[in-house]
Design a protein around this motif. Structure first.
Motif: not given
Length: 160
Positions: A49, A51-57, A62, A65
């Motif tokens: 992953s 950092s931009d995609c880490e927020k997606i649950s 993810r 992304c």
């Protein structure tokens, strides 16, 4: 008489409960082999992953992304190069991406067997030169341990 009955009951309980400890305990090698056979080595618990995609649950979102980010970044870095002018007939390159456990990343172009029309060494060197300073990628995770992953991305060279 009561004491005798209590004594018989306790002694019976004691002697039968010893059978619970009489079971054979499997050795370490057997347990390890059993665990290794149960593990699905074709899949990881967590994909690589950024950092931009880490927020997606959502796991699928993810994953999408991450692949969209990789493809867009590679296309952006290759858009300013001479691949379009050197090979106008080449519109897409398949790139084998390897993400190592220490977060290093490598790129290797994949060419068809009949790729004599292309100078594969030159394309490979252009690709390697352009894809330095790539954003940090977190490695894939399998059972809490970072692992190496590989996948092939189609990268569009020419957009019309």
């Amino acid at each position: 008489m009561r004491k005798f009955i209590v004594f018989l009951f306790l002694s019976n309980l004691f002697f039968t409960s010893c059978q619970l400890f009489d079971k054979k305990v499997p050795n370490e090698k057997e347990l390890l082999d059993k665990q290794l056979k149960e593990i699905n080595w074709k899949e990881v618990d967590e994909l690589p992953s950024v950092s931009d995609c880490e927020k997606i649950s959502d796991e699928n979102a993810r994953k999408q992304c991450f692949f969209d980010f990789l493809t867009a970044t590679i296309e952006q870095k290759l858009a300013i190069d001479t691949l379009r002018t050197l090979y106008p007939q080449l519109d897409t390159i398949e790139v084998k991406v390897t993400v190592f456990p220490d977060s290093k990343i490598s790129f290797e172009p994949q060419f068809p067997q009949d790729s004599v029309a292309y100078d594969t060494i030159r394309i490979d060197s252009i690709l390697r030169a352009r894809l330095i300073d790539f954003p940090k990628i977190s490695p894939a995770i399998k059972r809490g341990i970072p692992v190496k992953t590989q996948f092939i991305l189609p990268v569009i060279i020419k957009q019309e």
